[in-house]
Scaffold this active site. Sequence first.
Site, PDB file in Angstrom:
ATOM      1  N   LYS A  30      -0.047 -13.576 -30.212  1.00  0.00           N
ATOM      2  CA  LYS A  30      -0.990 -14.256 -30.009  1.00  0.00           C
ATOM      3  C   LYS A  30      -2.446 -13.640 -30.652  1.00  0.00           C
ATOM      4  O   LYS A  30      -2.747 -14.302 -30.793  1.00  0.00           O
ATOM      5  CB  LYS A  30      -1.276 -13.912 -28.029  1.00  0.00           C
ATOM      6  N   LYS A  52     -11.722 -11.729 -24.520  1.00  0.00           N
ATOM      7  CA  LYS A  52     -10.888 -10.853 -23.907  1.00  0.00           C
ATOM      8  C   LYS A  52     -10.910 -10.731 -22.487  1.00  0.00           C
ATOM      9  O   LYS A  52     -11.623  -9.687 -22.843  1.00  0.00           O
ATOM     10  CB  LYS A  52     -10.358 -10.246 -24.532  1.00  0.00           C
ATOM     11  N   ASP A  65      -7.125  -6.201 -28.997  1.00  0.00           N
ATOM     12  CA  ASP A  65      -7.124  -7.354 -29.736  1.00  0.00           C
ATOM     13  C   ASP A  65      -8.786  -8.127 -31.064  1.00  0.00           C
ATOM     14  O   ASP A  65      -8.735  -8.399 -31.863  1.00  0.00           O
ATOM     15  CB  ASP A  65      -6.506  -8.323 -28.736  1.00  0.00           C
ATOM     16  N   GLU A 124      -8.102 -15.539 -24.917  1.00  0.00           N
ATOM     17  CA  GLU A 124      -6.824 -14.938 -25.310  1.00  0.00           C
ATOM     18  C   GLU A 124      -6.842 -14.007 -24.488  1.00  0.00           C
ATOM     19  O   GLU A 124      -7.226 -13.231 -23.777  1.00  0.00           O
ATOM     20  CB  GLU A 124      -6.565 -13.588 -26.288  1.00  0.00           C
ATOM     21  N   GLY A 125      -5.394 -14.236 -23.664  1.00  0.00           N
ATOM     22  CA  GLY A 125      -4.483 -14.266 -22.059  1.00  0.00           C
ATOM     23  C   GLY A 125      -4.041 -12.550 -22.646  1.00  0.00           C
ATOM     24  O   GLY A 125      -4.293 -11.875 -23.740  1.00  0.00           O
ATOM     25  N   ALA A 126      -3.214 -11.900 -21.240  1.00  0.00           N
ATOM     26  CA  ALA A 126      -2.689 -11.342 -21.590  1.00  0.00           C
ATOM     27  C   ALA A 126      -0.729 -10.826 -20.960  1.00  0.00           C
ATOM     28  O   ALA A 126      -1.239 -11.749 -20.469  1.00  0.00           O
ATOM     29  CB  ALA A 126      -3.456  -9.524 -20.669  1.00  0.00           C
ATOM     30  N   GLY A 212       4.935 -11.195 -39.630  1.00  0.00           N
ATOM     31  CA  GLY A 212       4.263  -9.805 -40.364  1.00  0.00           C
ATOM     32  C   GLY A 212       2.687 -10.348 -41.113  1.00  0.00           C
ATOM     33  O   GLY A 212       1.905 -10.025 -41.390  1.00  0.00           O
TER      34      GLY A 212
END
Length: 247
Positions: A30, A52, A65, A124-126, A212
């Site tokens: 994510k 976030k 993040d 952005e979620g968790a 990557g």
Amino acid sequence: MTTLFGLTEELPGPLAGPLIITGTDTGVGKTVTTAAIAAAATAAGQSVAVVKPAQTGTADGDEPDAVTVARLAEPALTRTLSEFPDALGPVAAARVAGEDSLTAVMAQLSIRAIAEEHDITLIEGAGGLLVPLGEGGWTILDLAAALHATAVVVARPGLGTLNHTALTLQALERRQVPALVVFGTWPADPELVHRTNLHDLDADLAGAIPDGAGAMEPDVFRRESLHWLDPRLHGRFDPVAFRSHSR
């Protein structure tokens, strides 16, 4: 384009406003996907904010993040609304830390204020779609519905992804949240399971992030991100050509 779990028509692009970045599970890519969208949109001249709502695991010494996204993509703004030291779900992490978790009202107010000042706001979620993020058990799905946002579902390319992705998309559809799918860790040498999943996935594919990619130098990451996302996410990715090439 009509898919089993879409909301009838393919989403137009390029997308603006609030975009929810969620996933089929934890560790699916994510954050790097968020960074790629932020980089591509910034390159397209958009003012991008990345939010976030809840960050956990800050005691582990890993890069948060929001810091990862800022380093790779250099969006106009990155902000974390709440953070807790233990690597747990946000509600559990807040409880263990003896702190209050974020309320849904405060999250919405903060994000709406940020969105008013930017062309695109990536949230952005968790973990996955239904992980409780704050007080009362509200989720990133609740936030997506409240903000009338589009969701970008980050999925694994390997075994199990068809079921996990279908369940996530069904939950989004029940709340009338339109959704795109991006593979978060596409391998350099796809195996049979990856190729068959790519062709059997009944969803609106909007990108594939190389496995990557987060380890790339930031200038390389920003340049290459355009090739990983389709025009709705401000890139040049062609899902038809990608599927054909990966047969």
